[in-house]
Design an enzyme around this catalytic site. Structure first.
Site, PDB file in Angstrom:
ATOM      1  N   PHE A 115       7.945  20.759  24.957  1.00 41.94           N
ATOM      2  CA  PHE A 115       8.683  20.330  26.139  1.00 41.94           C
ATOM      3  C   PHE A 115      10.169  20.554  25.897  1.00 41.94           C
ATOM      4  O   PHE A 115      10.625  20.601  24.747  1.00 41.94           O
ATOM      5  CB  PHE A 115       8.406  18.854  26.447  1.00 41.94           C
ATOM      6  CG  PHE A 115       7.614  18.630  27.701  1.00 41.94           C
ATOM      7  CD1 PHE A 115       8.152  17.938  28.777  1.00 41.94           C
ATOM      8  CD2 PHE A 115       6.328  19.120  27.821  1.00 41.94           C
ATOM      9  CE1 PHE A 115       7.430  17.737  29.931  1.00 41.94           C
ATOM     10  CE2 PHE A 115       5.590  18.921  28.971  1.00 41.94           C
ATOM     11  CZ  PHE A 115       6.145  18.224  30.038  1.00 41.94           C
ATOM     12  N   LEU A 245       6.560  18.879  42.646  1.00 42.42           N
ATOM     13  CA  LEU A 245       6.997  19.263  41.309  1.00 42.42           C
ATOM     14  C   LEU A 245       6.065  20.312  40.711  1.00 42.42           C
ATOM     15  O   LEU A 245       4.844  20.202  40.811  1.00 42.42           O
ATOM     16  CB  LEU A 245       7.017  18.022  40.421  1.00 42.42           C
ATOM     17  CG  LEU A 245       7.330  18.239  38.939  1.00 42.42           C
ATOM     18  CD1 LEU A 245       8.786  18.591  38.766  1.00 42.42           C
ATOM     19  CD2 LEU A 245       6.988  16.982  38.140  1.00 42.42           C
TER      20      LEU A 245
END
Length: 598
Positions: A115, A245
Protein backbone atom coordinates in the site's frame (compact mmCIF):
# COMPACT_ATOMS: atom_id res chain seq x y z
CA UNK A 1 -39.25 10.76 27.04
CA UNK A 2 -38.40 7.09 27.21
CA UNK A 3 -35.38 6.32 29.39
CA UNK A 4 -33.03 3.38 28.83
CA UNK A 5 -30.13 2.55 31.14
CA UNK A 6 -26.87 0.80 30.22
CA UNK A 7 -23.29 0.70 31.45
CA UNK A 8 -21.84 2.21 28.27
CA UNK A 9 -23.56 3.73 25.26
CA UNK A 10 -21.73 3.48 21.92
CA UNK A 11 -22.85 5.83 19.12
CA UNK A 12 -22.13 4.31 15.71
CA UNK A 13 -22.60 0.83 14.29
CA UNK A 14 -19.51 0.63 12.08
CA UNK A 15 -16.23 -1.15 12.80
CA UNK A 16 -15.11 1.12 15.67
CA UNK A 17 -18.53 1.07 17.35
CA UNK A 18 -18.98 -2.68 17.01
CA UNK A 19 -15.47 -3.37 18.30
CA UNK A 20 -16.07 -1.10 21.31
CA UNK A 21 -19.40 -2.81 22.00
CA UNK A 22 -17.81 -6.26 21.78
CA UNK A 23 -15.14 -5.23 24.29
CA UNK A 24 -17.76 -4.01 26.77
CA UNK A 25 -20.04 -7.01 26.35
CA UNK A 26 -17.12 -9.46 26.41
CA UNK A 27 -16.21 -8.13 29.87
CA UNK A 28 -19.76 -8.64 31.11
CA UNK A 29 -21.02 -5.10 30.69
CA UNK A 30 -24.31 -3.92 29.22
CA UNK A 31 -23.82 -1.72 26.18
CA UNK A 32 -26.30 0.28 24.15
CA UNK A 33 -25.22 0.29 20.49
CA UNK A 34 -26.91 3.23 18.75
CA UNK A 35 -26.84 3.68 14.99
CA UNK A 36 -28.77 5.99 12.68
CA UNK A 37 -28.84 3.17 10.12
CA UNK A 38 -28.89 -0.60 10.36
CA UNK A 39 -25.28 -1.43 11.34
CA UNK A 40 -24.51 -3.35 8.15
CA UNK A 41 -25.18 -0.12 6.22
CA UNK A 42 -22.40 1.69 8.09
CA UNK A 43 -19.70 3.21 5.91
CA UNK A 44 -17.09 0.64 6.97
CA UNK A 45 -18.73 -1.62 4.40
CA UNK A 46 -17.26 0.56 1.63
CA UNK A 47 -13.60 0.08 2.64
CA UNK A 48 -11.94 -2.01 -0.03
CA UNK A 49 -8.18 -2.33 0.22
CA UNK A 50 -7.21 -3.83 3.58
CA UNK A 51 -5.88 -3.35 7.10
CA UNK A 52 -2.22 -2.98 8.07
CA UNK A 53 -0.51 -5.28 10.55
CA UNK A 54 3.04 -6.64 10.74
CA UNK A 55 3.08 -10.28 9.59
CA UNK A 56 5.74 -10.70 6.89
CA UNK A 57 9.17 -12.26 7.56
CA UNK A 58 11.06 -9.08 6.58
CA UNK A 59 8.79 -6.73 8.54
CA UNK A 60 8.59 -5.58 12.13
CA UNK A 61 6.75 -3.12 14.35
CA UNK A 62 9.53 -0.52 14.15
CA UNK A 63 9.26 -0.38 10.35
CA UNK A 64 5.48 0.10 10.56
CA UNK A 65 5.91 2.84 13.15
CA UNK A 66 8.56 4.59 11.05
CA UNK A 67 6.38 4.47 7.91
CA UNK A 68 3.37 5.85 9.78
CA UNK A 69 5.32 8.70 11.36
CA UNK A 70 6.93 9.57 8.03
CA UNK A 71 3.53 9.63 6.34
CA UNK A 72 2.16 11.89 9.07
CA UNK A 73 4.61 14.68 8.10
CA UNK A 74 5.64 15.48 11.64
CA UNK A 75 2.17 15.59 13.20
CA UNK A 76 1.92 11.93 14.21
CA UNK A 77 2.02 11.29 17.94
CA UNK A 78 4.71 8.61 18.54
CA UNK A 79 2.95 7.15 21.59
CA UNK A 80 -0.35 6.81 19.73
CA UNK A 81 1.34 5.32 16.67
CA UNK A 82 3.15 2.72 18.77
CA UNK A 83 -0.02 1.88 20.69
CA UNK A 84 -1.93 1.04 17.51
CA UNK A 85 0.88 -0.61 15.56
CA UNK A 86 1.90 -2.94 18.41
CA UNK A 87 -1.68 -4.25 18.68
CA UNK A 88 -2.60 -4.29 14.98
CA UNK A 89 -1.66 -7.86 14.02
CA UNK A 90 -3.26 -9.23 17.20
CA UNK A 91 -6.57 -7.57 16.29
CA UNK A 92 -6.43 -8.86 12.71
CA UNK A 93 -5.73 -12.39 13.95
CA UNK A 94 -8.64 -12.10 16.38
CA UNK A 95 -10.86 -11.19 13.46
CA UNK A 96 -9.77 -14.38 11.72
CA UNK A 97 -10.83 -16.41 14.75
CA UNK A 98 -14.19 -14.65 14.57
CA UNK A 99 -14.58 -15.73 10.94
CA UNK A 100 -12.94 -13.04 8.79
CA UNK A 101 -12.15 -14.58 5.36
CA UNK A 102 -8.71 -13.10 4.74
CA UNK A 103 -7.24 -13.81 1.31
CA UNK A 104 -4.49 -16.44 1.46
CA UNK A 105 -0.93 -16.81 0.28
CA UNK A 106 0.21 -20.13 -1.21
CA UNK A 107 1.48 -21.32 2.20
CA UNK A 108 -1.95 -20.75 3.78
CA UNK A 109 -1.00 -17.63 5.73
CA UNK A 110 -2.96 -14.40 5.27
CA UNK A 111 -1.86 -12.76 2.03
CA UNK A 112 -0.24 -9.31 2.26
CA UNK A 113 -0.27 -6.56 -0.33
CA UNK A 114 1.64 -3.32 -0.77
CA UNK A 115 0.00 0.00 0.00
CA UNK A 116 1.10 3.58 -0.60
CA UNK A 117 3.71 4.88 1.82
CA UNK A 118 4.32 1.45 3.36
CA UNK A 119 7.92 0.20 3.04
CA UNK A 120 6.86 -3.46 3.30
CA UNK A 121 3.85 -5.50 2.20
CA UNK A 122 1.79 -5.55 5.42
CA UNK A 123 -1.80 -4.97 4.36
CA UNK A 124 -4.10 -7.90 5.12
CA UNK A 125 -7.03 -8.07 2.71
CA UNK A 126 -10.11 -10.00 1.65
CA UNK A 127 -9.89 -9.55 -2.14
CA UNK A 128 -11.05 -5.93 -2.57
CA UNK A 129 -14.06 -6.19 -0.26
CA UNK A 130 -12.20 -6.01 3.05
CA UNK A 131 -14.54 -3.56 4.76
CA UNK A 132 -17.60 -5.56 3.73
CA UNK A 133 -16.25 -8.77 5.24
CA UNK A 134 -14.82 -7.02 8.31
CA UNK A 135 -18.11 -5.32 9.14
CA UNK A 136 -20.08 -8.53 8.64
CA UNK A 137 -17.64 -10.46 10.82
CA UNK A 138 -17.94 -7.96 13.67
CA UNK A 139 -21.72 -7.74 13.38
CA UNK A 140 -22.20 -11.51 13.31
CA UNK A 141 -19.93 -11.85 16.33
CA UNK A 142 -21.95 -9.21 18.18
CA UNK A 143 -25.07 -11.37 17.87
CA UNK A 144 -23.52 -13.83 20.34
CA UNK A 145 -23.66 -11.31 23.19
CA UNK A 146 -26.89 -10.68 25.05
CA UNK A 147 -25.25 -7.69 26.72
CA UNK A 148 -25.34 -5.72 23.46
CA UNK A 149 -28.64 -3.86 23.19
CA UNK A 150 -29.09 -2.40 19.74
CA UNK A 151 -30.85 0.86 19.02
CA UNK A 152 -30.99 0.78 15.23
CA UNK A 153 -32.29 3.75 13.23
CA UNK A 154 -31.98 6.13 16.18
CA UNK A 155 -30.79 9.68 15.53
CA UNK A 156 -28.48 10.86 18.30
CA UNK A 157 -28.95 14.54 19.04
CA UNK A 158 -26.22 15.13 21.60
CA UNK A 159 -24.10 13.82 24.42
CA UNK A 160 -25.75 14.69 27.73
CA UNK A 161 -23.33 15.94 30.40
CA UNK A 162 -23.93 16.20 34.12
CA UNK A 163 -22.22 18.46 36.63
CA UNK A 164 -20.10 21.54 36.00
CA UNK A 165 -16.49 22.62 36.11
CA UNK A 166 -14.10 19.90 37.20
CA UNK A 167 -17.05 17.62 38.04
CA UNK A 168 -18.58 17.75 34.56
CA UNK A 169 -18.82 14.35 32.85
CA UNK A 170 -20.78 12.47 30.20
CA UNK A 171 -23.94 10.77 31.48
CA UNK A 172 -25.48 9.39 28.28
CA UNK A 173 -26.99 10.57 25.01
CA UNK A 174 -30.36 11.86 23.92
CA UNK A 175 -31.66 10.26 20.73
CA UNK A 176 -34.77 9.84 18.64
CA UNK A 177 -36.31 6.50 17.69
CA UNK A 178 -37.20 6.99 14.04
CA UNK A 179 -39.47 3.94 13.98
CA UNK A 180 -41.57 4.63 17.09
CA UNK A 181 -41.38 8.42 16.83
CA UNK A 182 -40.28 9.14 20.39
CA UNK A 183 -37.26 10.79 22.03
CA UNK A 184 -35.06 8.50 24.12
CA UNK A 185 -32.59 9.27 26.89
CA UNK A 186 -30.00 6.48 26.93
CA UNK A 187 -28.41 7.04 30.32
CA UNK A 188 -24.98 5.50 30.87
CA UNK A 189 -21.88 5.71 32.98
CA UNK A 190 -19.77 6.39 29.85
CA UNK A 191 -20.21 7.24 26.18
CA UNK A 192 -18.16 6.18 23.14
CA UNK A 193 -18.56 8.21 19.95
CA UNK A 194 -17.79 6.11 16.85
CA UNK A 195 -19.72 8.16 14.31
CA UNK A 196 -17.23 8.15 11.43
CA UNK A 197 -15.78 11.03 9.47
CA UNK A 198 -17.15 14.01 7.60
CA UNK A 199 -15.89 13.94 4.00
CA UNK A 200 -19.47 14.16 2.75
CA UNK A 201 -19.15 17.90 3.35
CA UNK A 202 -17.50 17.92 -0.10
CA UNK A 203 -19.46 17.52 -3.30
CA UNK A 204 -16.81 15.30 -4.91
CA UNK A 205 -16.48 12.65 -2.21
CA UNK A 206 -16.09 8.88 -1.91
CA UNK A 207 -18.18 8.93 1.28
CA UNK A 208 -21.73 7.69 1.64
CA UNK A 209 -24.54 10.16 2.29
CA UNK A 210 -24.59 9.20 5.99
CA UNK A 211 -21.01 10.41 6.64
CA UNK A 212 -22.03 13.90 7.77
CA UNK A 213 -19.78 14.57 10.77
CA UNK A 214 -22.51 14.10 13.38
CA UNK A 215 -20.15 13.16 16.21
CA UNK A 216 -17.76 16.00 15.41
CA UNK A 217 -20.62 18.49 15.58
CA UNK A 218 -21.76 17.00 18.91
CA UNK A 219 -18.25 17.50 20.27
CA UNK A 220 -18.22 21.14 19.14
CA UNK A 221 -21.56 21.76 20.83
CA UNK A 222 -20.25 20.20 24.03
CA UNK A 223 -17.24 22.54 24.03
CA UNK A 224 -14.64 19.94 23.05
CA UNK A 225 -11.69 20.55 20.74
CA UNK A 226 -11.53 19.24 17.21
CA UNK A 227 -7.87 18.66 16.34
CA UNK A 228 -6.17 19.00 12.92
CA UNK A 229 -9.40 19.44 10.96
CA UNK A 230 -7.60 21.10 8.03
CA UNK A 231 -6.13 17.74 7.01
CA UNK A 232 -8.62 16.18 4.59
CA UNK A 233 -7.32 13.36 2.45
CA UNK A 234 -8.19 13.27 -1.24
CA UNK A 235 -8.06 9.77 -2.68
CA UNK A 236 -6.45 9.92 -6.12
CA UNK A 237 -8.58 7.27 -7.84
CA UNK A 238 -12.33 7.84 -7.86
CA UNK A 239 -14.65 7.11 -10.78
CA UNK A 240 -15.51 10.61 -12.06
CA UNK A 241 -18.95 11.94 -11.25
CA UNK A 242 -19.93 8.92 -9.14
CA UNK A 243 -18.24 9.19 -5.74
CA UNK A 244 -17.18 5.55 -6.18
CA UNK A 245 -13.72 4.64 -4.94
CA UNK A 246 -11.26 2.54 -6.92
CA UNK A 247 -9.18 1.09 -4.13
CA UNK A 248 -5.47 1.75 -3.68
CA UNK A 249 -5.16 -2.03 -3.79
CA UNK A 250 -5.41 -1.73 -7.58
CA UNK A 251 -2.10 0.16 -7.55
CA UNK A 252 -0.72 -2.15 -4.87
CA UNK A 253 -1.26 -5.04 -7.27
CA UNK A 254 0.67 -3.18 -10.00
CA UNK A 255 -1.83 -0.78 -11.57
CA UNK A 256 -0.42 2.24 -13.42
CA UNK A 257 -1.62 5.85 -13.72
CA UNK A 258 -1.43 7.34 -17.23
CA UNK A 259 -1.95 10.87 -18.53
CA UNK A 260 -3.82 11.83 -21.70
CA UNK A 261 -0.81 10.85 -23.83
CA UNK A 262 -0.60 7.42 -22.21
CA UNK A 263 2.52 8.33 -20.19
CA UNK A 264 3.16 7.50 -16.56
CA UNK A 265 3.27 11.09 -15.33
CA UNK A 266 3.98 10.72 -11.60
CA UNK A 267 7.77 10.78 -11.97
CA UNK A 268 7.44 14.32 -13.33
CA UNK A 269 5.94 15.49 -10.03
CA UNK A 270 8.36 14.18 -7.43
CA UNK A 271 7.31 10.52 -7.21
CA UNK A 272 10.05 9.00 -9.36
CA UNK A 273 12.27 7.47 -10.45
CA UNK A 274 9.96 5.43 -12.64
CA UNK A 275 9.48 1.83 -11.60
CA UNK A 276 8.98 -1.18 -13.92
CA UNK A 277 5.37 -1.74 -14.99
CA UNK A 278 3.65 -4.32 -12.79
CA UNK A 279 6.45 -4.30 -10.18
CA UNK A 280 5.39 -1.69 -7.61
CA UNK A 281 8.04 -0.24 -5.32
CA UNK A 282 7.22 1.16 -1.90
CA UNK A 283 6.69 4.94 -1.73
CA UNK A 284 7.46 5.46 -5.44
CA UNK A 285 5.27 6.25 -8.44
CA UNK A 286 1.76 4.78 -7.99
CA UNK A 287 2.60 3.67 -4.44
CA UNK A 288 3.45 7.13 -3.23
CA UNK A 289 1.46 8.56 -0.30
CA UNK A 290 -2.07 9.58 -1.26
CA UNK A 291 -1.50 13.28 -0.70
CA UNK A 292 1.42 13.34 -3.15
CA UNK A 293 -0.40 11.28 -5.81
CA UNK A 294 -3.44 13.58 -5.60
CA UNK A 295 -1.21 16.67 -5.76
CA UNK A 296 0.47 15.26 -8.85
CA UNK A 297 -2.94 14.92 -10.52
CA UNK A 298 -3.74 18.55 -9.68
CA UNK A 299 -0.52 19.72 -11.31
CA UNK A 300 -0.96 17.47 -14.35
CA UNK A 301 -4.52 18.71 -14.79
CA UNK A 302 -3.37 22.33 -14.81
CA UNK A 303 -0.58 21.44 -17.23
CA UNK A 304 -3.15 20.16 -19.73
CA UNK A 305 -2.14 16.52 -19.35
CA UNK A 306 -5.57 15.12 -18.43
CA UNK A 307 -8.44 13.97 -20.60
CA UNK A 308 -11.64 16.09 -20.44
CA UNK A 309 -14.52 14.39 -18.65
CA UNK A 310 -18.02 15.31 -17.47
CA UNK A 311 -16.73 16.21 -13.99
CA UNK A 312 -13.39 17.71 -15.04
CA UNK A 313 -10.13 16.27 -16.24
CA UNK A 314 -9.33 12.59 -15.72
CA UNK A 315 -6.28 10.36 -15.88
CA UNK A 316 -6.47 6.62 -16.46
CA UNK A 317 -5.78 3.59 -14.31
CA UNK A 318 -4.24 0.78 -16.34
CA UNK A 319 -4.73 -2.78 -15.07
CA UNK A 320 -4.54 -4.51 -18.44
CA UNK A 321 -1.06 -5.97 -17.90
CA UNK A 322 -2.29 -7.80 -14.76
CA UNK A 323 -4.49 -10.09 -16.82
CA UNK A 324 -8.10 -11.11 -16.41
CA UNK A 325 -7.33 -14.01 -14.03
CA UNK A 326 -5.42 -11.91 -11.50
CA UNK A 327 -7.98 -9.12 -11.66
CA UNK A 328 -10.77 -11.61 -11.00
CA UNK A 329 -8.87 -13.07 -8.03
CA UNK A 330 -7.51 -9.92 -6.37
CA UNK A 331 -9.69 -7.06 -7.69
CA UNK A 332 -13.14 -8.47 -8.53
CA UNK A 333 -15.02 -5.48 -7.15
CA UNK A 334 -12.85 -3.00 -9.06
CA UNK A 335 -13.67 -4.85 -12.27
CA UNK A 336 -17.37 -4.90 -11.41
CA UNK A 337 -17.51 -1.19 -10.52
CA UNK A 338 -15.66 -0.19 -13.69
CA UNK A 339 -18.00 -2.26 -15.81
CA UNK A 340 -21.21 -1.10 -14.13
CA UNK A 341 -20.53 2.60 -13.68
CA UNK A 342 -18.26 3.65 -16.56
CA UNK A 343 -18.77 0.76 -18.99
CA UNK A 344 -15.12 -0.32 -18.97
CA UNK A 345 -13.65 -3.85 -19.05
CA UNK A 346 -10.68 -3.48 -16.68
CA UNK A 347 -8.86 -6.41 -18.30
CA UNK A 348 -8.81 -4.77 -21.73
CA UNK A 349 -9.56 -1.05 -21.25
CA UNK A 350 -8.37 1.94 -19.21
CA UNK A 351 -10.39 3.12 -16.18
CA UNK A 352 -10.93 6.91 -15.92
CA UNK A 353 -10.18 8.29 -12.44
CA UNK A 354 -9.76 11.61 -10.62
CA UNK A 355 -9.33 12.57 -6.93
CA UNK A 356 -12.19 13.03 -4.48
CA UNK A 357 -12.43 13.85 -0.77
CA UNK A 358 -12.05 10.61 1.14
CA UNK A 359 -10.98 10.80 4.78
CA UNK A 360 -10.73 13.32 7.61
CA UNK A 361 -7.47 12.90 9.51
CA UNK A 362 -8.66 15.36 12.14
CA UNK A 363 -11.35 14.76 14.70
CA UNK A 364 -12.25 14.87 18.37
CA UNK A 365 -9.05 15.26 20.36
CA UNK A 366 -8.32 12.05 22.29
CA UNK A 367 -5.45 10.09 23.73
CA UNK A 368 -4.36 6.80 22.16
CA UNK A 369 -7.10 4.89 24.00
CA UNK A 370 -9.86 7.22 22.88
CA UNK A 371 -10.31 9.30 26.06
CA UNK A 372 -11.48 12.88 25.42
CA UNK A 373 -11.13 15.91 27.68
CA UNK A 374 -14.68 15.34 28.99
CA UNK A 375 -14.54 12.59 31.64
CA UNK A 376 -16.65 9.60 30.68
CA UNK A 377 -16.60 10.47 26.96
CA UNK A 378 -14.48 8.48 24.50
CA UNK A 379 -14.12 8.52 20.72
CA UNK A 380 -12.82 5.93 18.25
CA UNK A 381 -12.46 5.54 14.51
CA UNK A 382 -12.50 8.34 11.97
CA UNK A 383 -14.29 10.79 14.28
CA UNK A 384 -11.34 10.67 16.71
CA UNK A 385 -7.95 12.33 16.45
CA UNK A 386 -5.70 9.98 18.39
CA UNK A 387 -2.49 11.19 16.76
CA UNK A 388 -2.05 8.05 14.64
CA UNK A 389 -2.40 9.65 11.20
CA UNK A 390 -0.85 13.07 11.66
CA UNK A 391 -1.08 15.23 8.55
CA UNK A 392 -1.73 12.37 6.13
CA UNK A 393 -3.12 8.87 6.67
CA UNK A 394 -1.37 5.92 5.11
CA UNK A 395 -3.86 3.64 3.40
CA UNK A 396 -4.85 0.53 5.44
CA UNK A 397 -3.95 2.16 8.78
CA UNK A 398 -7.54 3.32 9.32
CA UNK A 399 -9.32 -0.04 9.46
CA UNK A 400 -6.89 -1.36 12.03
CA UNK A 401 -7.29 1.86 14.03
CA UNK A 402 -11.03 1.21 14.29
CA UNK A 403 -10.26 -2.18 15.84
CA UNK A 404 -7.43 -1.24 18.21
CA UNK A 405 -8.81 2.09 19.44
CA UNK A 406 -12.40 0.79 19.37
CA UNK A 407 -11.41 -2.04 21.73
CA UNK A 408 -9.36 0.29 23.95
CA UNK A 409 -12.15 2.88 24.16
CA UNK A 410 -14.70 0.21 25.03
CA UNK A 411 -12.50 -1.16 27.81
CA UNK A 412 -11.73 2.30 29.20
CA UNK A 413 -15.39 3.33 29.05
CA UNK A 414 -16.50 0.25 30.99
CA UNK A 415 -13.77 0.80 33.58
CA UNK A 416 -14.93 4.40 33.99
CA UNK A 417 -18.58 3.40 34.28
CA UNK A 418 -17.75 1.05 37.13
CA UNK A 419 -17.78 -2.69 37.62
CA UNK A 420 -19.58 -4.79 35.00
CA UNK A 421 -23.28 -4.99 35.70
CA UNK A 422 -23.31 -1.67 37.57
CA UNK A 423 -26.25 -0.49 35.43
CA UNK A 424 -24.54 2.66 34.30
CA UNK A 425 -23.54 4.26 37.59
CA UNK A 426 -25.56 6.43 39.92
CA UNK A 427 -26.52 9.26 37.57
CA UNK A 428 -27.77 6.84 34.91
CA UNK A 429 -29.78 4.87 37.41
CA UNK A 430 -31.23 8.09 38.75
CA UNK A 431 -32.20 9.23 35.27
CA UNK A 432 -34.32 6.10 34.98
CA UNK A 433 -36.52 7.26 37.81
CA UNK A 434 -34.61 7.51 41.07
CA UNK A 435 -34.42 10.81 42.95
CA UNK A 436 -31.39 13.03 43.04
CA UNK A 437 -30.08 16.30 41.66
CA UNK A 438 -27.74 14.62 39.14
CA UNK A 439 -30.57 12.51 37.73
CA UNK A 440 -32.86 15.51 37.41
CA UNK A 441 -30.11 17.46 35.66
CA UNK A 442 -29.59 14.67 33.11
CA UNK A 443 -33.33 14.44 32.40
CA UNK A 444 -33.73 18.22 32.14
CA UNK A 445 -30.80 18.62 29.78
CA UNK A 446 -31.97 15.76 27.60
CA UNK A 447 -35.48 17.19 27.43
CA UNK A 448 -34.16 20.63 26.43
CA UNK A 449 -32.08 19.17 23.61
CA UNK A 450 -34.95 17.02 22.33
CA UNK A 451 -37.37 19.95 22.42
CA UNK A 452 -35.04 22.14 20.37
CA UNK A 453 -34.59 19.47 17.70
CA UNK A 454 -38.27 18.57 17.57
CA UNK A 455 -39.15 22.24 17.11
CA UNK A 456 -37.41 22.18 13.70
CA UNK A 457 -40.22 20.10 12.19
CA UNK A 458 -42.75 22.08 10.21
CA UNK A 459 -40.79 25.34 10.24
CA UNK A 460 -38.01 27.17 8.40
CA UNK A 461 -37.92 28.99 5.10
CA UNK A 462 -35.10 27.70 2.87
CA UNK A 463 -34.85 24.30 1.15
CA UNK A 464 -31.94 22.26 2.54
CA UNK A 465 -30.81 21.21 -0.96
CA UNK A 466 -29.91 24.80 -1.83
CA UNK A 467 -27.74 25.17 1.28
CA UNK A 468 -26.11 21.78 0.75
CA UNK A 469 -25.29 22.54 -2.90
CA UNK A 470 -23.61 25.82 -1.92
CA UNK A 471 -21.67 24.00 0.79
CA UNK A 472 -20.38 21.46 -1.72
CA UNK A 473 -19.54 24.11 -4.28
CA UNK A 474 -17.45 26.29 -1.97
CA UNK A 475 -15.51 23.41 -0.42
CA UNK A 476 -14.75 21.79 -3.78
CA UNK A 477 -13.62 25.14 -5.20
CA UNK A 478 -11.70 26.71 -2.31
CA UNK A 479 -10.78 24.00 0.23
CA UNK A 480 -9.51 21.25 -2.05
CA UNK A 481 -6.14 19.61 -2.69
CA UNK A 482 -4.52 23.07 -2.75
CA UNK A 483 -5.75 26.16 -0.87
CA UNK A 484 -4.75 29.80 -0.43
CA UNK A 485 -5.65 32.66 1.90
CA UNK A 486 -7.98 34.33 -0.57
CA UNK A 487 -9.99 31.18 -1.26
CA UNK A 488 -10.16 30.24 2.42
CA UNK A 489 -11.41 33.70 3.34
CA UNK A 490 -14.05 33.43 0.63
CA UNK A 491 -15.07 30.00 1.93
CA UNK A 492 -15.27 31.29 5.52
CA UNK A 493 -17.62 34.10 4.54
CA UNK A 494 -19.85 31.75 2.58
CA UNK A 495 -19.96 29.20 5.39
CA UNK A 496 -20.84 31.82 8.01
CA UNK A 497 -23.78 32.78 5.84
CA UNK A 498 -24.74 29.13 5.33
CA UNK A 499 -24.60 28.55 9.09
CA UNK A 500 -27.15 31.29 9.68
CA UNK A 501 -29.36 29.93 6.92
CA UNK A 502 -29.01 26.32 8.10
CA UNK A 503 -30.31 27.34 11.53
CA UNK A 504 -33.58 28.25 9.80
CA UNK A 505 -33.67 25.45 7.23
CA UNK A 506 -37.10 24.45 6.03
CA UNK A 507 -38.50 21.12 7.27
CA UNK A 508 -41.93 20.66 5.75
CA UNK A 509 -42.57 17.13 7.03
CA UNK A 510 -44.11 17.18 10.52
CA UNK A 511 -44.54 13.42 10.91
CA UNK A 512 -43.06 11.68 13.94
CA UNK A 513 -42.05 8.42 12.27
CA UNK A 514 -39.22 7.96 9.74
CA UNK A 515 -39.06 11.67 8.98
CA UNK A 516 -36.16 11.76 6.50
CA UNK A 517 -36.77 15.42 5.68
CA UNK A 518 -36.03 16.33 9.30
CA UNK A 519 -33.13 13.86 9.60
CA UNK A 520 -31.39 15.36 6.59
CA UNK A 521 -31.86 18.85 7.98
CA UNK A 522 -30.16 17.79 11.22
CA UNK A 523 -27.30 16.30 9.20
CA UNK A 524 -27.00 19.48 7.16
CA UNK A 525 -26.54 21.59 10.29
CA UNK A 526 -23.76 19.22 11.40
CA UNK A 527 -22.09 19.38 7.99
CA UNK A 528 -21.98 23.17 8.02
CA UNK A 529 -20.60 23.23 11.58
CA UNK A 530 -17.82 20.79 10.64
CA UNK A 531 -17.03 22.59 7.37
CA UNK A 532 -16.55 25.83 9.32
CA UNK A 533 -14.10 24.03 11.61
CA UNK A 534 -12.14 22.73 8.59
CA UNK A 535 -11.86 26.20 7.07
CA UNK A 536 -10.97 27.86 10.39
CA UNK A 537 -8.15 25.38 10.97
CA UNK A 538 -6.92 25.64 7.37
CA UNK A 539 -6.88 29.44 7.55
CA UNK A 540 -4.88 29.35 10.78
CA UNK A 541 -2.24 26.93 9.43
CA UNK A 542 0.00 29.24 7.42
CA UNK A 543 2.17 26.49 5.95
CA UNK A 544 2.01 23.44 3.70
CA UNK A 545 2.14 20.07 5.44
CA UNK A 546 0.82 16.65 4.41
CA UNK A 547 -2.71 16.86 3.06
CA UNK A 548 -2.89 20.62 3.77
CA UNK A 549 -1.21 22.43 0.87
CA UNK A 550 -1.20 26.23 0.65
CA UNK A 551 -0.26 27.75 -2.71
CA UNK A 552 0.62 30.98 -0.89
CA UNK A 553 2.61 29.15 1.82
CA UNK A 554 4.29 26.31 -0.09
CA UNK A 555 6.80 25.25 2.59
CA UNK A 556 6.45 23.85 6.13
CA UNK A 557 6.72 26.55 8.78
CA UNK A 558 10.01 26.72 10.72
CA UNK A 559 10.04 25.83 14.39
CA UNK A 560 8.06 23.21 16.30
CA UNK A 561 5.30 21.30 14.52
CA UNK A 562 1.92 22.30 15.93
CA UNK A 563 -1.51 20.69 16.13
CA UNK A 564 -4.51 22.93 15.50
CA UNK A 565 -7.48 22.86 17.87
CA UNK A 566 -10.87 24.35 16.99
CA UNK A 567 -13.59 25.06 19.54
CA UNK A 568 -16.98 26.72 19.40
CA UNK A 569 -16.42 29.74 21.62
CA UNK A 570 -20.00 29.88 22.92
CA UNK A 571 -20.32 26.16 23.67
CA UNK A 572 -19.33 24.08 26.66
CA UNK A 573 -22.00 24.97 29.20
CA UNK A 574 -25.55 24.09 28.35
CA UNK A 575 -25.74 21.91 25.27
CA UNK A 576 -27.20 24.21 22.64
CA UNK A 577 -29.62 23.44 19.84
CA UNK A 578 -26.91 24.02 17.25
CA UNK A 579 -23.40 25.40 17.05
CA UNK A 580 -24.34 27.03 13.75
CA UNK A 581 -23.04 30.58 13.66
CA UNK A 582 -21.07 30.34 16.91
CA UNK A 583 -17.63 31.95 16.73
CA UNK A 584 -14.83 29.41 16.35
CA UNK A 585 -11.56 29.71 18.24
CA UNK A 586 -8.37 28.13 16.86
CA UNK A 587 -5.39 27.38 19.09
CA UNK A 588 -2.16 25.48 18.43
CA UNK A 589 -0.34 22.94 20.59
CA UNK A 590 3.00 21.19 20.02
CA UNK A 591 3.14 17.52 19.13
CA UNK A 592 3.35 15.52 22.34
CA UNK A 593 1.33 18.00 24.35
CA UNK A 594 -2.18 17.45 25.65
CA UNK A 595 -4.26 14.35 24.87
CA UNK A 596 -1.78 12.19 22.96
CA UNK A 597 -0.17 10.54 25.98
CA UNK A 598 -1.66 7.08 25.40
Amino acid sequence: MRVETVDVVVVGGGAAGLRAALEVAGAGGVVGLVSKVYPLRSHTVAAEGGAAGVAGPDDDVEHHIADTLAGGAGLGEPEAVRFVVERAAEELARLERWGMPWSRADDGRPALRRFGGMSRPRTWFAADRTGFHLLHTLFQTSLRFGGIRRFDEHLVFDVVPVGSGADRRAAGVVAYDQRSGEPVLIAAGAVVLATGGAARIYGASTNAGIVTGDGLAMALRAGLALRDMEFVQFHPTCLPGTGILITEAARGEGGLLLDAAGRRYLADYGLGPQTPAGAPVAARMELGPRDLVSQAFWRADRAGRTTPGPSGGVVHLDLRHLGAERIADRLPQVADLARRFVGVDAATELIPVRPAAHYTMGGIRTDARGATELPGLYAAGECASTGLHGANRLGSNSLVETLVVGAAAGAAALAWAGAAGDAGAAAAAGAAGAAGAAAAEVRDRAAAVASARLAMRGRGDEPPARIRDELWRVLDADVGIFRDAQGLARAARTLDDLARRAAEVRVTDTSAVLNTDWAQALELVAMVDVARAVVAAASARAESRGAHQRLDRPEPAPGPVLHSEVRAAAAGGEVRAAAAGAPLVVEHRPVGDGMARG
